[in-house]
Design a protein around this motif. Sequence first.
Motif, mmCIF file in Angstrom:
data_model
loop_
_atom_site.group_PDB
_atom_site.id
_atom_site.type_symbol
_atom_site.label_atom_id
_atom_site.label_comp_id
_atom_site.label_asym_id
_atom_site.label_seq_id
_atom_site.Cartn_x
_atom_site.Cartn_y
_atom_site.Cartn_z
ATOM 1 N N VAL A 197 46.781 42.328 53.917
ATOM 2 C CA VAL A 197 46.253 41.323 53.331
ATOM 3 C C VAL A 197 45.271 42.033 52.237
ATOM 4 C CG1 VAL A 197 44.727 39.413 53.274
ATOM 5 C CG2 VAL A 197 46.176 39.923 55.260
ATOM 6 N N HIS A 198 45.484 41.647 51.018
ATOM 7 C CA HIS A 198 44.232 42.245 50.018
ATOM 8 C C HIS A 198 44.101 41.299 48.862
ATOM 9 C CE1 HIS A 198 47.358 42.754 46.444
ATOM 10 N NE2 HIS A 198 48.261 42.542 47.638
ATOM 11 N N ALA A 199 42.951 41.625 47.990
ATOM 12 C CA ALA A 199 42.818 40.539 46.915
ATOM 13 C C ALA A 199 43.838 40.926 45.946
ATOM 14 C CB ALA A 199 41.338 41.119 46.464
ATOM 15 N N SER A 200 44.071 39.671 45.241
ATOM 16 C CA SER A 200 45.305 39.717 43.990
ATOM 17 C C SER A 200 44.852 39.170 42.944
ATOM 18 C CB SER A 200 46.695 39.285 44.663
ATOM 19 O OG SER A 200 47.377 39.521 43.811
ATOM 20 N N GLY A 201 44.788 39.857 41.676
ATOM 21 C CA GLY A 201 44.499 38.986 40.403
ATOM 22 C C GLY A 201 45.296 39.552 39.312
ATOM 23 N N THR A 202 45.524 40.640 38.861
ATOM 24 C CA THR A 202 46.218 41.029 37.819
ATOM 25 C C THR A 202 47.825 41.380 38.172
ATOM 26 O OG1 THR A 202 45.310 43.056 38.001
ATOM 27 C CG2 THR A 202 44.408 41.638 36.286
ATOM 28 N N GLY A 203 47.861 41.580 39.350
ATOM 29 C CA GLY A 203 49.358 41.643 40.206
ATOM 30 C C GLY A 203 49.782 43.110 40.177
ATOM 31 N N GLY A 204 49.115 44.165 39.836
ATOM 32 C CA GLY A 204 49.778 45.526 39.796
ATOM 33 C C GLY A 204 49.876 45.877 41.347
ATOM 34 N N THR A 205 48.745 45.730 42.353
ATOM 35 C CA THR A 205 48.874 46.081 43.500
ATOM 36 C C THR A 205 49.697 45.442 44.275
ATOM 37 O OG1 THR A 205 46.520 46.918 43.301
ATOM 38 C CG2 THR A 205 47.284 46.531 45.332
ATOM 39 N N LEU A 218 61.238 47.996 55.124
ATOM 40 C CA LEU A 218 59.970 47.783 55.939
ATOM 41 C C LEU A 218 59.697 45.966 55.850
ATOM 42 C CD1 LEU A 218 57.566 50.699 55.495
ATOM 43 C CD2 LEU A 218 58.941 50.464 57.599
ATOM 44 N N ASP A 219 59.876 45.608 56.659
ATOM 45 C CA ASP A 219 59.466 44.267 56.936
ATOM 46 C C ASP A 219 57.986 43.744 56.880
ATOM 47 O OD1 ASP A 219 59.936 41.347 56.979
ATOM 48 O OD2 ASP A 219 60.670 40.966 58.970
ATOM 49 N N ILE A 220 57.245 44.139 56.148
ATOM 50 C CA ILE A 220 55.677 43.994 56.133
ATOM 51 C C ILE A 220 55.511 42.977 55.013
ATOM 52 C CG2 ILE A 220 53.713 45.103 55.631
ATOM 53 C CD1 ILE A 220 54.768 47.532 56.226
ATOM 54 N N GLU A 221 54.968 41.705 55.562
ATOM 55 C CA GLU A 221 54.538 40.630 54.768
ATOM 56 C C GLU A 221 53.159 41.050 53.968
ATOM 57 O OE1 GLU A 221 55.188 36.272 55.825
ATOM 58 O OE2 GLU A 221 53.100 36.785 56.154
ATOM 59 N N VAL A 222 53.184 41.088 52.752
ATOM 60 C CA VAL A 222 52.255 41.178 51.648
ATOM 61 C C VAL A 222 51.598 40.026 51.208
ATOM 62 C CG1 VAL A 222 51.211 42.324 49.669
ATOM 63 C CG2 VAL A 222 53.111 43.305 51.038
ATOM 64 N N ILE A 223 50.420 39.707 51.750
ATOM 65 C CA ILE A 223 49.618 38.553 51.350
ATOM 66 C C ILE A 223 48.628 38.811 50.370
ATOM 67 C CG2 ILE A 223 48.129 36.710 52.105
ATOM 68 C CD1 ILE A 223 49.603 36.948 55.110
ATOM 69 N N GLY A 224 48.676 38.359 49.161
ATOM 70 C CA GLY A 224 47.834 38.723 48.053
ATOM 71 C C GLY A 224 46.655 37.325 48.053
ATOM 72 N N VAL A 225 45.420 37.595 48.320
ATOM 73 C CA VAL A 225 44.606 36.470 48.146
ATOM 74 C C VAL A 225 44.138 36.370 46.935
ATOM 75 C CG1 VAL A 225 42.207 35.579 49.116
ATOM 76 C CG2 VAL A 225 43.897 37.086 50.578
ATOM 77 N N ASP A 226 44.237 34.917 46.334
ATOM 78 C CA ASP A 226 43.868 34.682 45.137
ATOM 79 C C ASP A 226 42.389 34.935 44.495
ATOM 80 O OD1 ASP A 226 43.587 33.279 42.550
ATOM 81 O OD2 ASP A 226 43.551 31.695 43.473
ATOM 82 N N ILE A 227 42.134 35.753 43.782
ATOM 83 C CA ILE A 227 40.596 35.775 43.563
ATOM 84 C C ILE A 227 40.333 35.213 42.291
ATOM 85 C CG2 ILE A 227 40.232 37.926 44.919
ATOM 86 C CD1 ILE A 227 40.534 38.072 40.996
#
Length: 342
Positions: A197-205, A218-227
Motif C-alpha cells: 500500500v502506498h500513496a499514488s499520484g503521478t503514477g511512476g511508483t 509474485l502475486d502481490i497486490e499493489v494498492i495505490g491510495v489516491d492523493i
Amino acid sequence: MDSNALRAIIERYPRLNLAHLPTPFERMERLQAWLGVDNLWVKRDDLTGLGMGGNKVRALEFIIPDALALQGDVLVTAGVIQSNSVRQVAAAAAKHGFGCHFGMIVDRVSEIDRDYKQSGNLLLDYLYGATHEVMSFRDDRSRRLSEIAARLSTEGRKPYVVPYGCANRLGAMGYLNAALEVAIQAEASDVRLTHVVHASGTGGTQAGLIAGFAALGLDIEVIGVDIDAEPEGVHRRVATILRELAIEIGLDFASLERRIIVEPNYSAGAYGVAEARTVEAIEIAAKYEGIIVDPVYSGKGLAGLVGLVRQKRFTKDDRVLFFHTGGSPAIYAYRSLFPEFT
C-alpha cells in the motif's frame, strides 16, 4: 522471469547511485498491535538519503544520467509550492552541477499555514540553489515546461526537462528496481508479502512496482491510495507508464493493467489538504513507530492502509507492506493541523 533477468533489464540503462540503498524493510510491531493485526511492515523510502530522501531519488538515479548524456546544464521541472519532487530534483541538480529552475504552481493548495511559503520543501529548494517562476494549476504543464526550456535555450542554457513528479518510463525504472529490492528483502526475512500500500499520484511508483512484481512472478497486490482526489486520473497515469514498462520487460499490458488498484477514499477531497484520518495517520506513525509521514502524500497513503485494515480488507494471514514514499519536510508547512502544538 527471475531476479537476474529483471536486473539485466534494469541494467540496460545508465544509473547513478544517488540513493542510500537498500532502504530498510522493517516490521511495524507497535503499530500493528495498535491496529490489532499481526503482519505489517514498512519499506523506508523516506530514507533514500539525497535531499532528505523520498521516492523520487530512485527515479532520478536513471533520469540524471540521461541529462548528463545530453549535456544539459539546467534541470527544468514543476511542482506545487511544497513539492517533494522539486526538492529532490533540486538536490540532485546541486550534487551533479546542474542549475535547477522550476515552475512553481501557486494556486493548487488553497488552505495553507501562515509560513507555508517560507518553510519545509521550499526552504530546501532555496538552499539547493533552485530558482522558480510562477505557474498555474490550470496551465498545460508539459507545454509550459517546453516553453520554459525553449526560453532558457535562447539564453544560451542547455535545459533538460524532468517530467512532473519524475514520472515517465525512465524514472519508473527506479521502481522496477525497488520491486526487486523488496522481493530480495522479503525473501531474506522469510516474509511472503500479499499486499503493498502506498500513496499514488503521478503514477511512476505504482507502475514500477506492479511491473516489477509481475515480472518476478509474485502475486502481490499493489494498492495505490489516491492523493489527488481524482482516482481516474491516477489510474490513467499509472496505465500510461505501465504500458511502456510492459514493452520494456516483455509482458502483456492488458494483464498488467488489470493489476492497477487505486483506492479513492482517502484523498481528503483535494490535493494538498488533510483531514482527520490523515492527521491520525501522522500521529500514530510518529507515536508508535517514530516515523514521520506527511499530510500530502505518505500520510494519506498510511491513512488508506489504516482504513482498509478497519474495513477488514485484509485477512489475518495477509502480509501487508506500507511503502513509505517520503515527504517529511512538508510537515513543517502544516503545523496548524496540530492546534495543541501551535
